[in-house]
Design a protein around this motif. Structure first.
Motif, PDB file in Angstrom:
ATOM      1  N   ARG A 162       0.833  -1.198   0.000  1.00 51.41           N
ATOM      2  CA  ARG A 162       0.000   0.000   0.000  1.00 51.41           C
ATOM      3  C   ARG A 162       0.872   1.254   0.000  1.00 51.41           C
ATOM      4  O   ARG A 162       1.960   1.269   0.591  1.00 51.41           O
ATOM      5  CB  ARG A 162      -0.910   0.030   1.235  1.00 51.41           C
ATOM      6  N   ILE A 163       0.347   2.301  -0.634  1.00 54.33           N
ATOM      7  CA  ILE A 163       1.036   3.595  -0.625  1.00 54.33           C
ATOM      8  C   ILE A 163       1.169   4.108   0.798  1.00 54.33           C
ATOM      9  O   ILE A 163       2.175   4.735   1.159  1.00 54.33           O
ATOM     10  CB  ILE A 163       0.274   4.618  -1.500  1.00 54.33           C
ATOM     11  N   SER A 164       0.178   3.829   1.619  1.00 52.31           N
ATOM     12  CA  SER A 164       0.194   4.313   2.996  1.00 52.31           C
ATOM     13  C   SER A 164       1.375   3.756   3.791  1.00 52.31           C
ATOM     14  O   SER A 164       1.779   4.348   4.796  1.00 52.31           O
ATOM     15  CB  SER A 164      -1.119   3.958   3.698  1.00 52.31           C
ATOM     16  N   ASP A 165       1.942   2.638   3.332  1.00 51.71           N
ATOM     17  CA  ASP A 165       3.105   2.073   4.013  1.00 51.71           C
ATOM     18  C   ASP A 165       4.332   2.983   3.899  1.00 51.71           C
ATOM     19  O   ASP A 165       5.303   2.818   4.648  1.00 51.71           O
ATOM     20  CB  ASP A 165       3.449   0.695   3.431  1.00 51.71           C
ATOM     21  N   LEU A 166       4.274   3.924   2.967  1.00 50.85           N
ATOM     22  CA  LEU A 166       5.409   4.840   2.755  1.00 50.85           C
ATOM     23  C   LEU A 166       5.237   6.163   3.499  1.00 50.85           C
ATOM     24  O   LEU A 166       6.153   6.981   3.508  1.00 50.85           O
ATOM     25  CB  LEU A 166       5.562   5.145   1.256  1.00 50.85           C
ATOM     26  N   SER A 167       4.091   6.354   4.108  1.00 50.30           N
ATOM     27  CA  SER A 167       3.735   7.679   4.626  1.00 50.30           C
ATOM     28  C   SER A 167       4.735   8.230   5.636  1.00 50.30           C
ATOM     29  O   SER A 167       5.163   9.382   5.543  1.00 50.30           O
ATOM     30  CB  SER A 167       2.335   7.640   5.256  1.00 50.30           C
ATOM     31  N   VAL A 168       5.127   7.413   6.605  1.00 53.33           N
ATOM     32  CA  VAL A 168       5.992   7.901   7.685  1.00 53.33           C
ATOM     33  C   VAL A 168       7.341   8.343   7.147  1.00 53.33           C
ATOM     34  O   VAL A 168       7.808   9.459   7.434  1.00 53.33           O
ATOM     35  CB  VAL A 168       6.165   6.828   8.775  1.00 53.33           C
ATOM     36  N   ILE A 169       7.990   7.499   6.379  1.00 55.13           N
ATOM     37  CA  ILE A 169       9.324   7.842   5.883  1.00 55.13           C
ATOM     38  C   ILE A 169       9.263   8.935   4.827  1.00 55.13           C
ATOM     39  O   ILE A 169      10.141   9.793   4.750  1.00 55.13           O
ATOM     40  CB  ILE A 169      10.058   6.588   5.337  1.00 55.13           C
ATOM     41  N   ARG A 170       8.177   8.929   4.011  1.00 54.40           N
ATOM     42  CA  ARG A 170       8.009  10.011   3.040  1.00 54.40           C
ATOM     43  C   ARG A 170       7.904  11.352   3.752  1.00 54.40           C
ATOM     44  O   ARG A 170       8.575  12.333   3.377  1.00 54.40           O
ATOM     45  CB  ARG A 170       6.752   9.773   2.202  1.00 54.40           C
ATOM     46  N   ASP A 171       7.074  11.406   4.787  1.00 49.85           N
ATOM     47  CA  ASP A 171       6.900  12.655   5.531  1.00 49.85           C
ATOM     48  C   ASP A 171       8.203  13.090   6.196  1.00 49.85           C
ATOM     49  O   ASP A 171       8.504  14.286   6.277  1.00 49.85           O
ATOM     50  CB  ASP A 171       5.803  12.495   6.590  1.00 49.85           C
ATOM     51  N   LYS A 172       8.992  12.123   6.673  1.00 47.25           N
ATOM     52  CA  LYS A 172      10.273  12.453   7.311  1.00 47.25           C
ATOM     53  C   LYS A 172      11.244  13.038   6.288  1.00 47.25           C
ATOM     54  O   LYS A 172      11.923  14.042   6.564  1.00 47.25           O
ATOM     55  CB  LYS A 172      10.880  11.183   7.918  1.00 47.25           C
ATOM     56  N   LEU A 173      11.304  12.462   5.104  1.00 53.72           N
ATOM     57  CA  LEU A 173      12.206  12.966   4.066  1.00 53.72           C
ATOM     58  C   LEU A 173      11.767  14.346   3.585  1.00 53.72           C
ATOM     59  O   LEU A 173      12.609  15.207   3.298  1.00 53.72           O
ATOM     60  CB  LEU A 173      12.256  11.988   2.892  1.00 53.72           C
ATOM     61  N   ILE A 174      10.457  14.578   3.507  1.00 48.92           N
ATOM     62  CA  ILE A 174       9.955  15.904   3.138  1.00 48.92           C
ATOM     63  C   ILE A 174      10.286  16.907   4.232  1.00 48.92           C
ATOM     64  O   ILE A 174      10.745  18.027   3.957  1.00 48.92           O
ATOM     65  CB  ILE A 174       8.435  15.853   2.877  1.00 48.92           C
ATOM     66  N   HIS A 175      10.084  16.514   5.468  1.00 43.37           N
ATOM     67  CA  HIS A 175      10.375  17.389   6.606  1.00 43.37           C
ATOM     68  C   HIS A 175      11.844  17.773   6.641  1.00 43.37           C
ATOM     69  O   HIS A 175      12.200  18.911   6.982  1.00 43.37           O
ATOM     70  CB  HIS A 175       9.988  16.679   7.909  1.00 43.37           C
ATOM     71  N   ASP A 176      12.725  16.840   6.253  1.00 44.45           N
ATOM     72  CA  ASP A 176      14.172  17.101   6.256  1.00 44.45           C
ATOM     73  C   ASP A 176      14.638  17.829   5.005  1.00 44.45           C
ATOM     74  O   ASP A 176      15.831  18.107   4.858  1.00 44.45           O
ATOM     75  CB  ASP A 176      14.941  15.784   6.393  1.00 44.45           C
ATOM     76  N   GLY A 177      13.720  18.127   4.093  1.00 42.27           N
ATOM     77  CA  GLY A 177      14.080  18.881   2.894  1.00 42.27           C
ATOM     78  C   GLY A 177      14.814  18.082   1.851  1.00 42.27           C
ATOM     79  O   GLY A 177      15.471  18.662   0.974  1.00 42.27           O
ATOM     80  N   LEU A 178      14.721  16.765   1.896  1.00 38.55           N
ATOM     81  CA  LEU A 178      15.436  15.911   0.938  1.00 38.55           C
ATOM     82  C   LEU A 178      14.593  15.586  -0.286  1.00 38.55           C
ATOM     83  O   LEU A 178      15.121  15.396  -1.381  1.00 38.55           O
ATOM     84  CB  LEU A 178      15.891  14.620   1.624  1.00 38.55           C
ATOM     85  N   ILE A 179      13.276  15.497  -0.095  1.00 43.27           N
ATOM     86  CA  ILE A 179      12.371  15.290  -1.213  1.00 43.27           C
ATOM     87  C   ILE A 179      11.193  16.248  -1.056  1.00 43.27           C
ATOM     88  O   ILE A 179      11.024  16.877  -0.002  1.00 43.27           O
ATOM     89  CB  ILE A 179      11.860  13.827  -1.295  1.00 43.27           C
ATOM     90  N   TYR A 180      10.390  16.354  -2.089  1.00 42.48           N
ATOM     91  CA  TYR A 180       9.182  17.174  -2.018  1.00 42.48           C
ATOM     92  C   TYR A 180       8.127  16.566  -2.932  1.00 42.48           C
ATOM     93  O   TYR A 180       8.420  15.632  -3.700  1.00 42.48           O
ATOM     94  CB  TYR A 180       9.470  18.626  -2.406  1.00 42.48           C
TER      95      TYR A 180
END
Length: 391
Positions: A350-368
């Protein structure tokens, strides 16, 4: 000849290529603000890391300083509130004016008193008041509501500037780093000072990552209509050519056409790369002289090594194991990437399985998130680095 190129975060390049249109547009608006003694629509500039946002803000701040504006420039961070940073920057600027020989400096007395009230409200201990020897203005910027108090402060400073025959330039870099509470207060304050029949002459410009417009809209829904938005994109080949030729020509350096073509290709339209490649290439020759394919190839190799050791490696090393796994999957498929494709690449159901790490990478400014359901790296070339490191 001193090497004309200046690699590094926020350093002003010797020739600001490809940004003439936005600079002209903003400077024209700023001149109108001063001529009419009235504010205009606030501005937001967004773009990837290394696209020249900070350089643009500094160029505009210099433009304002040359015209004796009140200038306050800050960089938002997660560790210090925006209110504290703004109050400190305005204090330093108003103190400079009060200590100057400007015959109209008394026009800022009320603004300083309002600033004192604002500082005492955001920090009752007085540690942020910075020794302002003036009584606070009762009934101004002391309500405890940050949006109202910030509006009072900007209104008072703008009125003082108008009385003194000048204007206020306010810039905030890395604006996406501010808390939602601070962004809401900022949006409300800017909206309030622009609502009157004669808005005070305050010109605001904020800069940040491509996520910034969405972050501002999340803070207040009307932000998407309140700000004038500009996006800094990769430079055209012609602009990159100018960025290489203009600085070196002054030192008597000419380029062979094939050498210049290789340098343009290596930069990929990325301003940060232009400065790094240009610097390393110029280190291979003595002026006056001609840049050949030999010097260009050697310089590009050195530039890539420097970028790997600095820009890319520092971002990769501060990522968790799970973050690296996601970033590697993104690089393998190609950025930007659909979250559904990314989940499949990582073996997630599921896409939702990526939510935590995706949000962390966005928060750290590494992805958007360039658009809904997609993610991308905030630095061009990060995918290439990741794949080379994993070989």
């Amino acid at each position: 000849m001193t090497n004309p190129f200046k690699p590094g975060a926020g350093r002003k390049p010797p020739y600001l290529a490809g940004r003439t249109e936005i600079l002209h547009a903003v400077k024209t608006e700023m001149q109108q603000v001063c001529d009419d003694a009235e504010g205009m629509r606030p501005v937001v500039v967004s773009g990837l890391r290394g696209m020249g946002k900070t350089v643009l803000l500094r160029e505009l701040a210099d433009f304002a300083k040359q015209r004796a504006w009140v200038v306050a420039c800050v960089e938002a961070s997660r560790n210090t509130s925006l209110a504290t940073k703004l109050s400190q920057a305005l204090y330093l600027e108003l103190r400079r004016i009060k200590n100057s020989a400007n015959p109209l400096k008394s026009a800022f007395d009320h603004a300083i008193a309002v600033l004192k009230s604002f500082q005492l409200k955001i920090d009752p201990t007085g540690s942020c008041s910075l020794g302002i020897d003036i009584q606070p203005a009762q009934g101004y910027a002391d309500s405890g509501d940050l949006s109202l108090d910030l509006g009072d402060l900007l209104q008072a400073t703008g009125e003082a500037a108008r009385d003194a025959g000048t204007a206020v330039f306010l810039s905030i870099d890395e604006l996406q780093e501010a808390s939602k509470e601070d962004l809401t207060a900022l949006n409300v304050a800017l909206h309030a000072i622009g609502q009157g029949s004669s808005p005070v002459p305050v010109y605001f410009i904020g800069a940040g990552l491509p996520t910034l417009p969405a972050v501002l809209a999340d803070a207040t829904s009307y932000a998407e209509r309140m700000f004038a938005y500009h996006s800094l994109e990769l430079l055209s080949d012609d602009a990159v050519r100018d960025a290489y030729i203009e600085p070196t020509a002054k030192g008597g350096i000419r380029w062979e056409e094939n050498a210049l073509a290789a340098a343009i290709e290596a930069a990929g339209g990325y301003p940060y790369f232009i400065q790094q490649c240009g610097f390393c290439i110029c280190e291979q020759i003595e002026a006056p002289g001609i840049v050949t394919s030999v010097e260009t190839a050697a310089g590009i190799a050195l530039a890539k090594n420097e970028l790997d050791r600095g820009l890319y490696r520092s971002r990769w090393d501060r990522t968790t194991r799970a973050g690296r796994a996601m970033m590697h999957a993104m690089a393998s498929v190609g950025s930007p990437i659909k979250l559904s494709d990314l989940a499949q690449q990582m073996g997630k159901r599921r896409i939702s399985d990526l939510s935590v790490i995706r949000d962390k990478l966005i928060h750290d400014g590494l992805i958007y998130a360039p658009e809904r359901g997609h993610v991308a790296f905030t630095v061009p070339g990060m995918d290439d680095f990741i794949l080379r490191c994993s070989e």
